[in-house]
Design an enzyme around this catalytic site. Structure first.
Site, short mmCIF file in Angstrom:
data_model
loop_
_atom_site.label_atom_id
_atom_site.label_comp_id
_atom_site.label_asym_id
_atom_site.label_seq_id
_atom_site.Cartn_x
_atom_site.Cartn_y
_atom_site.Cartn_z
N LYS A 69 48.99 39.20 47.11
CA LYS A 69 48.68 38.70 45.64
C LYS A 69 49.18 39.89 44.67
O LYS A 69 49.71 39.39 43.65
CB LYS A 69 47.32 38.15 45.63
CG LYS A 69 46.99 36.97 46.32
CD LYS A 69 45.69 36.49 45.79
CE LYS A 69 45.41 35.10 46.78
NZ LYS A 69 43.90 34.71 46.35
N GLY A 130 30.38 40.76 43.27
CA GLY A 130 31.82 41.22 43.60
C GLY A 130 32.61 41.74 42.51
O GLY A 130 32.40 41.16 41.37
N ALA A 134 38.91 38.64 44.77
CA ALA A 134 38.47 37.39 44.36
C ALA A 134 37.52 37.36 43.28
O ALA A 134 37.85 36.18 42.52
CB ALA A 134 37.45 36.96 45.75
#
Ligand code: ATR
Length: 288
Positions: A69, A130, A134
């Site tokens: 990505k 997190g 993501a």
């Protein structure tokens, strides 16, 4: 008469597990779009070559998954604001003017939470667990929904701080209170609870405990894991056992695919129907 199909694919390493070919095949069937969508396992050092070859052979675009990505964002000749914020792209669109990069992960989670789960983000308090790929892919789109407050917490606190700094101006634009908090601070203040708690960590893959105290949940909280299947189970069980509404990330997967499909084809597929179908497929598979 034969129709020529426009060619797309998902690129990753590994990619065998990807449900994207199934999802896009259903989108193509249901919308009548002449789309062929394959799976491309790309060598770790071969992403840029693959993309250029695929485009040269007439490919129209691709989805990009782990670990490419970041490279996808770098390789593109133009990119959306979402890509700039996340530093990562999951969708490439090929045209005569070059390779355009977009990131539909954040749009996907927002669509799943607001449309499929029917939970409003605007004006609510959100906790993001997190600060890796993501989390950064989702944060910009979450802020665009104008939550009242968005708190990021991460095992490595410096990464949460960096993510918050990177998004400071979009948070200010949307008048969102955006802060990074250490886990100890969440544990110390039992009054800090959230309407939506999103797990964007890989903690359950590592078999570790959920990286937040149960005091962050209240009885009507939505606890959302960006993963689905066994990888999400520990978080979902934790959330349910504390009375929260638990939801896995299967809808995010289908909705990010729908956003990519809409970018490529200019047509919005019936994503809720495809999500319901995919849930049935997974249920049948896990029963065998
Ligand atoms: P992804 O692209 O899936 O987000 P990543 O960029 O490697 O993958 O990020 C993984 C996230 O899960 C990070 O927030 C990571 O925390 P660190 O930044 O401290 O590494 C978090 N994570 C991974 N294993 C974890 C564990 N056992 N407990 C808590 N958090 C964990």
């Amino acid at each position: 008469m034969t129709t020529t199909l426009d060619s797309y694919c998902v690129t990753g390493n590994p990619v065998a597990h990807s449900r994207s070919p199934w999802i896009h095949a259903r989108f193509a069937e249901l919308t009548g779009q002449p789309v062929q969508y394959d799976r491309a396992l790309v060598p770790l050092d071969g992403f840029a070559d693959f993309v250029r070859d695929f485009a040269a052979q007439g490919g129209k675009g691709c989805n990009v998954t782990v670990p490419f990505k970041l490279q996808a964002a770098e390789l593109a000749t133009s990119a959306s604001e979402r890509v700039r914020l996340a530093g990562a792209a999951n969708t490439l669109v090929f045209s005569d003017s070059g390779i355009h990069a977009d990131n539909t992960d954040g749009l996907g989670i927002v669509a799943d939470i607001t449309r499929n789960a029917g939970v409003t983000i605007t004006g609510r308090d959100v906790l993001l667990l997190g600060a890796g790929g993501a989390a950064s892919g989702a944060l910009g789109s979450l802020l665009e929904q104008k939550p009242r407050r968005l708190v990021v917490t991460n095992r490595t606190h410096a990464k949460a701080q960096a993510l918050v700094e990177q998004h400071a101006s979009i948070a200010a634009l949307h008048k969102v209170e955006l802060i990074a908090l250490e886990r100890q601070a969440l544990e110390a203040d039992l009054t800090q609870c959230f309407d939506i708690v999103i797990n964007a960590t890989a903690s359950s893959l590592a078999g570790a405990d959920v990286p937040a105290p149960a005091s962050v949940l209240h009885a009507r909280s939505l606890a959302y894991d960006m993963m689905y299947g066994p990888a999400a189970q520990a978080f979902l069980d934790w959330a349910s056992s504390h009375g929260a509404l638990a939801r896995d990330g299967l809808g995010m997967l289908v909705e990010q695919a729908a956003e990519s499909f809409a970018l490529w084809r200019g047509v919005r597929p019936p994503s809720a129907q495809v999500l319901a179908e995919l849930r049935e497929v997974l249920k049948t598979e896990s029963a065998h």
